[in-house]
Design a protein around this motif. Structure first.
Motif, PDB file in Angstrom:
ATOM      1  N   UNK A   1       0.860  -1.182   0.000  1.00 25.59           N
ATOM      2  CA  UNK A   1       0.000   0.000   0.000  1.00 25.59           C
ATOM      3  C   UNK A   1       0.893   1.227   0.000  1.00 25.59           C
ATOM      4  N   UNK A   2       0.676   2.088  -0.977  1.00 23.71           N
ATOM      5  CA  UNK A   2       1.540   3.264  -1.154  1.00 23.71           C
ATOM      6  C   UNK A   2       0.811   4.524  -0.696  1.00 23.71           C
ATOM      7  N   UNK A   3       1.446   5.295   0.159  1.00 24.57           N
ATOM      8  CA  UNK A   3       0.824   6.516   0.668  1.00 24.57           C
ATOM      9  C   UNK A   3       1.906   7.545   0.995  1.00 24.57           C
ATOM     10  N   UNK A   4       1.521   8.587   1.666  1.00 24.92           N
ATOM     11  CA  UNK A   4       2.476   9.602   2.134  1.00 24.92           C
ATOM     12  C   UNK A   4       2.086   9.942   3.568  1.00 24.92           C
TER      13      UNK A   4
ATOM     14  N   UNK B   1       6.062   4.713   1.473  1.00 24.59           N
ATOM     15  CA  UNK B   1       5.826   6.101   1.075  1.00 24.59           C
ATOM     16  C   UNK B   1       5.999   6.210  -0.439  1.00 24.59           C
ATOM     17  N   UNK B   2       5.239   7.108  -1.019  1.00 22.34           N
ATOM     18  CA  UNK B   2       5.187   7.166  -2.481  1.00 22.34           C
ATOM     19  C   UNK B   2       6.536   7.546  -3.101  1.00 22.34           C
ATOM     20  N   UNK B   3       7.308   8.372  -2.438  1.00 21.71           N
ATOM     21  CA  UNK B   3       8.610   8.741  -3.021  1.00 21.71           C
ATOM     22  C   UNK B   3       9.529   7.522  -3.064  1.00 21.71           C
ATOM     23  N   UNK B   4       9.518   6.761  -1.989  1.00 21.25           N
ATOM     24  CA  UNK B   4      10.303   5.526  -1.965  1.00 21.25           C
ATOM     25  C   UNK B   4       9.778   4.529  -3.006  1.00 21.25           C
TER      26      UNK B   4
ATOM     27  N   UNK C   1      11.802   1.506 -10.112  1.00 21.92           N
ATOM     28  CA  UNK C   1      12.858   1.477 -11.121  1.00 21.92           C
ATOM     29  C   UNK C   1      14.165   0.853 -10.633  1.00 21.92           C
ATOM     30  N   UNK C   2      14.247   0.536  -9.336  1.00 15.95           N
ATOM     31  CA  UNK C   2      15.504  -0.070  -8.868  1.00 15.95           C
ATOM     32  C   UNK C   2      15.305  -1.528  -8.425  1.00 15.95           C
ATOM     33  N   UNK C   3      14.149  -1.829  -7.830  1.00 11.43           N
ATOM     34  CA  UNK C   3      13.860  -3.198  -7.394  1.00 11.43           C
ATOM     35  C   UNK C   3      12.424  -3.572  -7.721  1.00 11.43           C
ATOM     36  N   UNK C   4      12.048  -3.521  -8.987  1.00 12.35           N
ATOM     37  CA  UNK C   4      10.637  -3.782  -9.318  1.00 12.35           C
ATOM     38  C   UNK C   4      10.169  -5.171  -8.891  1.00 12.35           C
ATOM     39  N   UNK C   5      11.110  -6.092  -8.739  1.00 10.54           N
ATOM     40  CA  UNK C   5      10.730  -7.461  -8.382  1.00 10.54           C
ATOM     41  C   UNK C   5      10.145  -7.557  -6.971  1.00 10.54           C
ATOM     42  N   UNK C   6      10.280  -6.487  -6.175  1.00  9.16           N
ATOM     43  CA  UNK C   6       9.743  -6.569  -4.817  1.00  9.16           C
ATOM     44  C   UNK C   6       8.230  -6.294  -4.786  1.00  9.16           C
ATOM     45  N   UNK C   7       7.645  -5.927  -5.941  1.00  2.00           N
ATOM     46  CA  UNK C   7       6.220  -5.627  -5.976  1.00  2.00           C
ATOM     47  C   UNK C   7       5.392  -6.750  -6.605  1.00  2.00           C
ATOM     48  N   UNK C   8       4.232  -6.979  -6.020  1.00  2.00           N
ATOM     49  CA  UNK C   8       3.236  -7.850  -6.627  1.00  2.00           C
ATOM     50  C   UNK C   8       2.041  -6.990  -6.995  1.00  2.00           C
TER      51      UNK C   8
END
Ligand code: IPM
Ligand code: MG
Length: 352
Positions: free
Chosen positions: A183-186, A216-219, A225-232
């Motif tokens: 979950x992405x937020x700020x 956080x959304x900035x992270x 773009x640096x570790x896309x494999x960490x997302x599902x």
């Protein structure tokens, strides 16, 4: 099976034309297409970017196939008459609060990504973006302050019910695919985000099998773009989802490849009513030149068959045909290739 086709502005008519040709080549029995005006073209013909008759046609359909809206010649119009209001109005009026934006690097096509191949390989994620709330739909305006300075303002807010229903969509998608959910937020700055996070944590209790984390959304932008494999599955609000989905599309290689589905709660005789559109815009700079890549719209039509008509096998056929065409080097200008709109459409149909 009624489909309202709303081609819109710029490259919209070209790319939807190819998607329709793909649908027609499947010769699905009972498929009826209606066409309506939307966006700048509708403003010029009817005085409004989302005419009543277009909205009525969309409501009467089982699904909407949408091209793009946006026309620089309309930039000076009052905001409520600008082309973008058509898509925002359709989303709002049709209750399409759940926007699914899958982004993946096709196997063997890592070289199309601007990311290093070893990083790009891991990019396969689903962005679940809330679509009818947030700062997009809050009160807004411009005013003159006490010191005589002009000030623009937009109110950001989310009610817990809005967060809860989109969270359920994301948790169900993650559970079904056996994927983790981010979950992405700020929440370090925004109260809206703090409530978002609290509600997501509450909903999580109903999905013990889904691994949840918060970012956080900035992270998140950095990680895509640096570790896309960490997302599902990525769950986020309207504004952050808008930005992250463009970022993810660029990481895939082109915004011309990414489809989207916008779903609400309404069920039809065939599936879930929805609006399906490429995530790219109207690209006025190349409009009418036969250069636009129709793949994102063709893939959107596949999502429509899956979600609104329960035609999983046909959806997969289209997706495979697109992947095959890409693998065979059928690349549009957006991917450094020289294939035009019609040639790409034809290449996809040949591979169906
Ligand atoms: C999108 C687009 C729209 C949005 C615009 C055209 C209003 O960028 O679908 O991502 O911001 O949602
Ligand atoms: Mg966008």
């Amino acid at each position: 099976m009624k489909i309202a086709v709303l081609p819109g502005d710029g490259i919209g008519p070209e790319v939807t034309g190819e998607a329709i040709a793909v649908l027609e080549s499947l010769a699905l029995p009972g498929l009826t297409l209606f066409q309506g005006d939307v966006g700048g073209v509708a403003y010029k013909r009817h005085g409004h970017p989302l005419p009543e008759e277009t909205l009525a046609m969309a409501r009467a359909a089982d699904a909407v196939l949408f091209g793009a809206v946006g026309d620089p010649s309309c930039d000076a119009l009052e905001r409520h008459l600008r082309p973008e209001q058509a898509i925002l109005g359709l989303r709002k009026h049709l209750g399409l609060f759940a926007n699914l934006r899958p982004a993946r690097v096709f196997a063997g096509l890592e070289h199309l990504s601007p990311l290093r191949a070893d990083i790009a390989t891991g990019l396969d994620l689903l962005i679940v973006r809330e679509l009818t709330g947030d700062v997009y739909f809050g009160a807004k305006g411009q005013r003159v302050t006490d010191t005589g300075e002009r000030e623009g303002w937009d109110a950001m807010s989310y009610a817990e019910g809005e967060v809860r229903r989109i969270a359920h969509v994301a948790f169900r998608a993650a559970a079904a695919a056996g994927l983790p959910l981010t979950s992405v937020d700020k929440a370090n700055v925004l109260e809206t985000s703090q409530l978002w996070r609290d509600v997501v944590v509450e909903v999580a209790a109903e999905y013990p099998g889904v691994a949840l984390d918060h970012m956080y959304v900035d992270n998140a932008a950095m990680q895509v773009v640096s570790h896309p494999d960490r997302f599902g599955v990525v769950l986020t609000g309207n504004l952050f989802g808008d930005i992250l989905s463009d970022l993810a599309s660029a990481a895939v290689g082109s915004i011309g490849l990414l489809p989207s589905a916008s779903l609400g709660e309404r069920q039809t005789a065939y599936g879930t009513f929805g609006l399906f559109e490429p995530i790219h815009g109207s690209a006025p700079d190349i409009a009418g030149q036969g250069k636009a890549n129709p793949m994102a719209t063709i893939l959107s039509a596949a999502m429509m068959l899956r979600h609104s008509f329960g035609l999983e096998a046909e959806a997969a056929r289209i997706e495979n045909a697109v992947a095959l065409a890409l693998g065979d080097g059928v690349l549009g200008g957006d991917l450094g290739g020289s294939h035009g709109t019609a040639a790409i459409g034809e290449a996809v149909r040949e591979r169906l």
